[in-house]
Design an enzyme around this catalytic site. Structure first.
Site, mmCIF file in Angstrom:
data_model
loop_
_atom_site.group_PDB
_atom_site.id
_atom_site.type_symbol
_atom_site.label_atom_id
_atom_site.label_comp_id
_atom_site.label_asym_id
_atom_site.label_seq_id
_atom_site.Cartn_x
_atom_site.Cartn_y
_atom_site.Cartn_z
ATOM 1 N N GLU A 158 -14.080 -20.945 13.360
ATOM 2 C CA GLU A 158 -15.398 -20.506 12.866
ATOM 3 C C GLU A 158 -16.512 -21.456 13.261
ATOM 4 O OE1 GLU A 158 -12.664 -20.742 11.018
ATOM 5 O OE2 GLU A 158 -12.266 -18.776 10.156
ATOM 6 N N HIS B 212 -11.556 -16.605 -1.465
ATOM 7 C CA HIS B 212 -11.916 -15.367 -0.769
ATOM 8 C C HIS B 212 -12.807 -14.466 -1.620
ATOM 9 C CE1 HIS B 212 -8.483 -16.748 1.550
ATOM 10 N NE2 HIS B 212 -8.716 -15.844 2.477
#
Lengths: 329, 325
Positions: free
Chosen positions: A62, A131
């Site tokens: 990322e 998450h």
């Protein structure tokens, strides 16, 4: 021309596809965006239609591909970065808030960075501590960055198109529990878009204003319907663009009702409710019958499994806040 | 490669320019002009100029930051001096200074001062060149310190996986601010790390400008064909991390030895004299011309205006307000 009824994930998929057909510079980059089509199907089919040069599957990196995409935007591309879970914006933070958002200024105002970082946020009944975060407030107040949060399938469609066409970097935060919501979406020929920075009044009312987004909007609308039967008229506003926000719409409503509640799923402390509260108070304190109420996620870790519902606001909290405010005349 | 006399003098001129650029920066600062942070590149000139000498027009340069004189050459001397000293007539209006510069026509940038992030910018440029099937490559540099940033690991991995047109170099002066690279990695040659990504790599003396040029010419030619590689150059930082750094962490004898034996500018000068390529007075003429160019750019900068408070705060600088496309 026929209208289309579709779930929000399909509406996002349609917006991506249509924008990629409209402009060859638009491309998608992220993990598992290819054959898999993204874990919620948002990029399904795009690889077959546009090829691997415009649907770029990355390794789990990322930090690097976020900034690589920023560089391609400086070079004239219009990347849509798929962050998968918005929670991973913690790793993307540098690319979004410092690289993408600051480059126009550093170029002397000469270059823009037309990039979208999209991801899905919020509790989903099992996402757990890494998450499930709502991340809008991490980015609040960043110069040069727009933060958008659609609350319906139609808005997801129209707002994503706007985000892709906008020359500023946009953090586009979807909601995991939104994906299954079905709504009618206009045909592509209508070129439907939603303006940046424009809130949407979902429900008009005269006694109290509730500003809420995504799951908290749905929850607030249910409470508002229920309160109507009890004789309380509730106006419900979706900010849609969280930052920069539509203070005019907020204040018009505040002047009408004199009572304002901001509800968000993310943490109450340090949340955008605090910023909105301060801004509304600065602009129209004399119209307020009571201080602006902030309702937000409990200041704790998001637990695993279905326990996650216990740490975000529920209908009772909104209902109680409305009754509490109604005591102020 | 065979050089003509003009090319020899050109390369020596750039080397001298690089040394003198840093010396004059400090001279001006001590005279009260240009109070900015200088990360001096003295001692490391041959790495920069070896690379600079092989760049083509289509190639992008995203260098290691300790290379300001080379960056000035690529960016444009007056423009870069004005940018470094925050002058409003500079290409980036003086908002970026010398640490966040980008020049799209001249194809050079280090847009971010987050060490390691520029490497990802370089790879992003290479990705867009590949997408658009444009000629050229991107020369990306990082120091031995920056090489340890996670973003650099991730980026090198993608450069290899996607065969991006990149010639990657490591400017190893063995110091990450104060930390010796022997304390920061288990490697002797940092280029060995490239094996882990599946990239070819090698390590060389970075104080011989001709060696650097030869090696990088080949790396650049390969990169243009979609064959990325990693090249490490050993060099020595003569000054502290920034000007004024007392360098207490360091044995001064190392610097003295480097100045004596591994001075890439002096050695190049002696090479030209010793091989009768150029006469002393010709070299003096080159040096005077470089001195003039540097002073001209600095004087230009210090005579230039700055943005006002209102101009700096203009929202149009931050936000694209012209609407959507």
């Amino acid at each position: 021309m026929k209208t289309r009824k579709m779930a929000a994930n399909k509406a996002i998929n349609a917006a991506l596809r249509e924008e990629m057909y409209r402009d060859d510079n638009v491309y998608v980059i992220g993990e598992d965006v290819g054959e898999f089509g993204g874990i919620w199907g948002a990029t399904a089919g795009l690889l077959n239609e546009f090829g691997k040069e415009r649907v770029i599957c990355t390794p789990m990196s990322e930090m690097a591909f976020g900034t690589m995409a920023v560089a391609t935007a400086l070079m004239g591309k219009r990347p849509v970065v798929d962050m998968m879970y918005a929670n991973f914006a913690s790793i993307f933070y540098e690319s979004i808030a410092l690289e993408a958002a600051q480059m126009r200024f550093l170029s002397g105002g000469k270059k823009s960075v037309p990039i979208v970082f999209r991801g899905a946020q919020g509790i989903s009944g099992g996402g757990g501590a890494f998450h499930s975060q709502c991340v809008e407030s991490w980015f609040l107040g960043r110069p040069g960055l727009i933060v958008m949060c659609p609350s319906t399938a139609l808005d997801a469609y129209g707002m994503l198109k706007t985000a892709i066409r906008n020359d500023n970097p946009v953090l586009f935060l979807e909601n995991i529990r939104l994906y299954a919501d079905r709504e009618t979406v206009p045909p592509v020929e209508e070129n439907y878009t939603v303006p940046v920075g424009k809130a949407r009044i979902f429900r008009e009312g005269t006694d109290v204003t509730v500003i809420a987004s995504q799951q908290m909007l749905k929850l607030s609308l249910r409470v508002a319907d229920e309160m109507e039967e009890q004789g309380v008229s509730t106006e419900v506003i979706d900010p849609r663009t969280i930052w920069p926000y539509d203070i005019d719409t907020f204040c018009d409503s505040a002047r009408k009702t004199g009572r304002v509640i901001v509800v968000h799923e993310g943490y109450r402390a340090g949340g955008y409710g605090g910023e909105y509260s301060a801004a509304i108070t600065e602009r129209c304190m004399k119209a307020l019958k009571a201080p602006v109420t902030r309702i937000g996620g409990c200041n704790t870790v998001i637990p695993a499994g279905l326990l996650d519902a216990h740490v975000v606001p529920n209908e009772e909290e909104v209902r109680n806040a409305i009754w509490q405010l109604m005591k102020s005349q | 490669m065979e050089y003509t006399k003009e090319q020899y003098l050109q390369i020596y001129g750039w080397l001298y320019f690089s040394r003198r650029y840093e010396e004059l920066s400090i001279e001006y600062m001590l005279a009260g002009k240009g109070k900015v942070m200088y990360h001096l590149a003295t001692g490391e000139e041959a790495v920069s100029i070896g690379i600079y000498s092989v760049l083509g027009e289509d190639d992008w340069l995203v260098p290691h930051f300790r290379a300001r004189p080379m960056i000035a050459l690529r960016y444009g001397l007056r423009d870069f001096a004005a940018e470094v000293h925050s002058r409003s007539n500079a290409p980036q209006l003086g908002l970026a200074g010398g640490s966040h510069f980008m020049h799209f026509e001249n194809r050079v940038m280090i847009p971010s001062a987050m060490i390691g992030q520029p490497v990802a910018y370089g790879a992003g440029i290479a990705l867009s060149m590949k997408m658009d099937k444009k000629p050229g490559c991107v020369v990306i540099g990082v120091g031995d310190g920056g090489l340890n940033e996670g973003v650099v690991f991730e980026t090198l991995n993608m450069i290899a996986a996607w065969k991006l047109p990149v010639a990657f170099y490591i400017q190893n002066n063995s110091l990450s601010i104060s930390t010796d690279h022997s304390a920061a990695t288990g490697l002797t040659n940092l280029a060995d790390r490239a094996k882990g990504y599946g990239l070819p790599s090698a390590s060389y003396d970075g104080n011989d400008v001709f060696l650097v040029a030869e090696v990088m010419r080949e790396a650049v030619e390969r990169a243009r064909c979609g064959e990325p590689s990693v090249t490490e150059f050993f060099t020595t930082r003569w000054e502290g991390h920034f000007y004024g750094d007392p360098s207490v962490y360091r044995n001064p004898a190392v610097v003295e030895k480097a100045k004596e034996e591994r001075d890439g500018v002096k050695n190049n000068r002696n090479f030209l004299l010793g091989n009768h390529i150029a006469a002393e007075k010709e070299l003096l003429a080159v040096e005077m011309e470089q001195e003039r160019l540097i002073r001209d750019s600095f004087d230009y900068a210090f005579e230039s205006p700055e943005l006002t408070r209102d101009e700096v705060r203009d929202p149009k600088l931050v936000w694209a307000l012209e609407g959507t496309k």
